[in-house]
Design a protein around this motif. Structure first.
Motif, mmCIF file in Angstrom:
data_model
loop_
_atom_site.group_PDB
_atom_site.id
_atom_site.type_symbol
_atom_site.label_atom_id
_atom_site.label_comp_id
_atom_site.label_asym_id
_atom_site.label_seq_id
_atom_site.Cartn_x
_atom_site.Cartn_y
_atom_site.Cartn_z
ATOM 1 N N UNK A 344 0.845 -1.182 0.000
ATOM 2 C CA UNK A 344 0.000 0.000 0.000
ATOM 3 C C UNK A 344 0.889 1.242 0.000
ATOM 4 N N UNK A 345 0.499 2.243 -0.770
ATOM 5 C CA UNK A 345 1.205 3.524 -0.747
ATOM 6 C C UNK A 345 0.189 4.646 -0.647
ATOM 7 N N UNK A 346 0.628 5.748 -0.058
ATOM 8 C CA UNK A 346 -0.226 6.925 0.101
ATOM 9 C C UNK A 346 0.625 8.165 -0.076
ATOM 10 N N UNK A 347 0.548 8.758 -1.276
ATOM 11 C CA UNK A 347 1.185 10.052 -1.503
ATOM 12 C C UNK A 347 0.250 11.095 -0.907
ATOM 13 N N UNK A 352 1.057 18.056 -0.067
ATOM 14 C CA UNK A 352 1.495 18.449 -1.396
ATOM 15 C C UNK A 352 1.872 17.301 -2.298
ATOM 16 N N UNK A 353 1.533 16.078 -1.966
ATOM 17 C CA UNK A 353 1.726 14.844 -2.722
ATOM 18 C C UNK A 353 3.179 14.365 -2.659
ATOM 19 N N UNK A 354 4.083 15.004 -3.399
ATOM 20 C CA UNK A 354 5.458 14.495 -3.462
ATOM 21 C C UNK A 354 6.263 14.663 -2.177
ATOM 22 N N UNK A 355 6.009 15.670 -1.344
ATOM 23 C CA UNK A 355 6.826 15.786 -0.139
ATOM 24 C C UNK A 355 6.713 14.615 0.828
ATOM 25 N N UNK A 356 5.596 13.891 0.856
ATOM 26 C CA UNK A 356 5.420 12.842 1.862
ATOM 27 C C UNK A 356 4.747 11.616 1.255
ATOM 28 N N UNK A 391 9.252 8.222 -7.247
ATOM 29 C CA UNK A 391 10.673 8.570 -7.161
ATOM 30 C C UNK A 391 10.876 10.023 -6.752
ATOM 31 N N UNK A 392 9.844 10.859 -6.880
ATOM 32 C CA UNK A 392 9.958 12.264 -6.504
ATOM 33 C C UNK A 392 9.651 12.496 -5.023
ATOM 34 N N UNK A 436 20.288 15.197 -4.111
ATOM 35 C CA UNK A 436 19.675 14.404 -5.166
ATOM 36 C C UNK A 436 18.527 15.200 -5.781
ATOM 37 N N UNK A 437 17.868 14.621 -6.757
ATOM 38 C CA UNK A 437 16.773 15.322 -7.424
ATOM 39 C C UNK A 437 15.513 15.288 -6.573
ATOM 40 N N UNK A 438 14.818 16.415 -6.537
ATOM 41 C CA UNK A 438 13.525 16.502 -5.871
ATOM 42 C C UNK A 438 12.539 17.170 -6.818
ATOM 43 N N UNK A 439 11.297 17.228 -6.409
ATOM 44 C CA UNK A 439 10.241 17.817 -7.215
ATOM 45 C C UNK A 439 10.579 19.268 -7.591
ATOM 46 N N UNK A 440 10.356 19.608 -8.844
ATOM 47 C CA UNK A 440 10.641 20.958 -9.337
ATOM 48 C C UNK A 440 9.903 22.029 -8.538
#
Length: 614
Positions: A344-347, A352-356, A391-392, A436-440
């Motif tokens: 199970x995953x929960x963005x 803000x979706x990608x932060x957590x 991945x973000x 590393x790369x993070x959300x723009x």
């Protein structure tokens, strides 16, 4: 059969009492977006604005504003698509229950786009400046397309199979764009269009791009779907729409959705980047102006009865929140097939979706060990950070399914946090990935697209009792005050105004961590959050998640009570301290315009078109 165009969709919603027409003159600059947000928050109907100041095209909003309306729009095909998703997970299901999949061949046929020579969208040509100029927030750099369907093909292998349909930000004017000849094309990292653009640059060719607006609702949803690379979104649009998507084929042009309301056709050339933004975005802040590709506009088409569908984005929840929830409904059962060992995953939309990202995985590597500890979970977490849109993620908090109480999963956020905090070994279970790369759109990092990530993986028995009262005699360093217990094990403290530069830690937070290490009972609060406003942050879970995870970069902003570094591994003996203050380099949060809000209030007053709705 699914709806083929916007007009069919609007007529069905109106017939079902799910649409309100607003004939009063409204302004696409700020006012119309504020109306949409207010109606969405009220769980109100879809809206059709027939009188937009300075524009001859009507605008439609909140089409997808409730879960029930989303399911209504796709009611003819949703069950079949869900069954096909399950079939991918378990192919033997078709043999066990073949009667459930009698529609499968027809659905497979619908995935194939239909090539046509003409269509309603080709009826008229216009210029960019005649299109609706939606500006959602006061500091936006100009008008934007907020529900675009951006279509590209692989220059090395043209055709539908290698196409990409994405929802990328499109700025119609403002900044240094040449009026009617250029629009801004902002696409973030890890997006399918990027592969096509890279191939075009490698070949020394311009990249052809079509930006459609409106048409079949399934095209809008497909543009938002996080499908694996190599799986064309237009195929999914046909399956969900219940019909083959007709695409107009004309020499010199990419295929154009025949039933779209509008389509902007153009090319992206090498070295043509210009400043795009600011723009009020879905993290709840403005994304600032940065250089992004420019689309050189060749032609702009529209149908006779064209309607401009739009939404606005901002601090969640917003209408795009429901898109995310709908996608989760369709794909939840596929998670284990994409990420082995993940159940199970929960963005988290509120963050803000990608932060957590919260996740549940298996921990089976050493079942005979005297003490269970995260091992397989770390493999799971690395897989999540190495594939698709997960991945973000900036913070990945993952727990072992074997330890979770019955009925508790990562969508029960309070219970999941309690489970994590009771079991986390803060000296062992924290794993940082730096630079590393993070959300723009995330401005908490050390530069655009660059920051850090944290994996907290938890398995085994409960390690502490979580406290529910502020430790007696807590004496905070100068500048820190107003400690408040938000939830068991979570303490929020008001901190001084942040004054450091980007990519710098704050000695004041280090002093706070050193002081807390000597406080008796602080071990009952494994998570201490420092915020600008402790009361606001502690008001509810939405505020807590938004402040904590959008305003912190793990490597820069995590400190500890009893912090140590050993062989490049960082941990804390007693508690984590997260600096969730607004930083000097953060983008400003979104705020409504008071004068515009007054005008919206008038629409909701007695006699107004939104009376009883907002």
């Amino acid at each position: 059969m699914g709806y083929r165009n916007t007009r069919e969709c609007l007529e069905a919603l109106e017939a079902g009492g799910q649409l309100v027409r607003i004939d009063k003159c409204v302004d696409a600059k700020l006012e119309i977006g504020a109306i949409q947000r207010r109606v969405f928050r009220a769980k109100g109907p879809a809206l059709l604005f027939s009188n937009v100041r300075g524009c001859r095209f009507p605008m439609a909003a909140n089409l997808y504003g409730t879960r029930e309306r989303m399911r209504f729009l796709f009611r003819d095909t949703l069950e079949t698509v869900e069954r096909l998703m399950k079939l991918k997970l378990d192919p033997m299901e078709c043999l066990r229950r073949p009667w459930r999949y009698l529609d499968a061949p027809r659905t497979a046929w619908h995935t194939l786009p239909k090539k046509v020579s003409d269509g309603p969208v080709m009826a008229n040509e216009t210029v960019v400046s005649s299109l609706p100029e939606l500006q959602s927030w006061p500091m936006d750099g100009g008008p934007y397309v907020t529900l675009p369907q951006v279509y590209t093909e692989d220059p090395a292998a043209p055709g539908f199979a290698g196409s990409n349909l994405g929802m990328y930000r499109v700025q119609l004017s403002g900044n240094d764009y040449v009026r009617d000849r250029e629009v801004g094309l902002h696409y973030q990292i890890h997006r399918g269009i990027g592969h096509h653009h890279a191939e075009a640059l490698r070949r020394g060719e311009p990249l052809k791009v079509n930006i459609a607006v409106g048409g079949a609702p399934s095209m809008t949803l497909a543009a938002m779907m996080p499908l694996p690379e190599g799986l064309a979104e237009i195929f999914f649009a046909g399956a969900l729409g219940g019909h083959r998507i007709p695409m107009v084929m004309r020499p010199g042009l990419l295929p154009i959705p025949a039933e779209a309301d509008f389509c902007i056709c153009g090319t992206v050339v090498r070295g043509g980047e210009k400043s795009e933004g600011p723009f009020g975005d879905h993290l709840g802040y403005y994304s600032l102006a940065h250089d992004f590709p420019v689309l050189k506009v060749d032609r702009v088409f529209h149908r006779d009865d064209a309607v401009w569908p739009f939404t606005t984005v901002g601090r969640p929840p917003q209408e795009d929140t429901l898109f995310g929830g709908f996608v989760h409904e369709l794909t939840a059962e596929l998670v284990p097939s994409v990420f082995a060992g993940v159940h199970e995953v929960h963005a988290v939309d509120a963050a803000g979706v990608h932060p957590l990202l919260l996740a549940v995985g298996s921990e089976r590597y050493v079942p005979y060990a005297a003490e269970r500890q995260p091992q397989e979970l770390l493999t799971n977490a690395m897989a999540l950070l190495g594939n698709t849109q997960t991945s973000l993620s900036k913070y990945v908090l993952i727990a072992a399914r074997e330890d979770l109480p019955h009925g508790v999963g990562c969508h029960d956020v309070p219970a999941f946090f309690r489970h994590l905090l009771e079991r986390a070994d803060l000296t062992r279970d924290l794993h940082f990935i730096t630079r590393t790369t993070i959300d723009t759109l995330d401005y908490s990092g050390i530069s655009l697209n660059q920051g850090s990530k944290l994996v907290l993986a938890v398995a085994g028995d409960r390690k502490r009792e979580l406290a529910a009262e502020v430790p007696p005699g807590l004496d905070l360093p100068r500048g820190f005050r107003d400690p408040v217990v938000f939830a068991p094990g979570i303490l929020i403290v008001k901190g001084p105004k942040h004054r450091r530069k980007r990519d710098q830690q704050d000695p004041a937070l280090e002093r706070l961590g050193d002081m807390l290490a000597g406080v008796s009972g602080i071990e009952g609060f494994p998570l201490v959050v420092v915020a600008d406003d402790a009361g606001f942050t502690a008001k509810d879970w939405d505020n807590f998640l938004w402040v904590t995870f959008t305003r912190s970069d793990p490597a820069t902003d995590i400190y500890g009570a009893g912090a140590f570094t050993h062989a490049k591994h960082w941990g804390a003996d007693k508690a984590l301290v997260v600096d969730a203050r607004l930083k000097t380099y953060h983008a400003p949060p979104l705020e409504d315009d008071p004068e515009v809000e007054k005008r919206v209030d008038e629409l909701g007053a007695k006699g107004g078109p939104l009376h009883g709705i907002i």
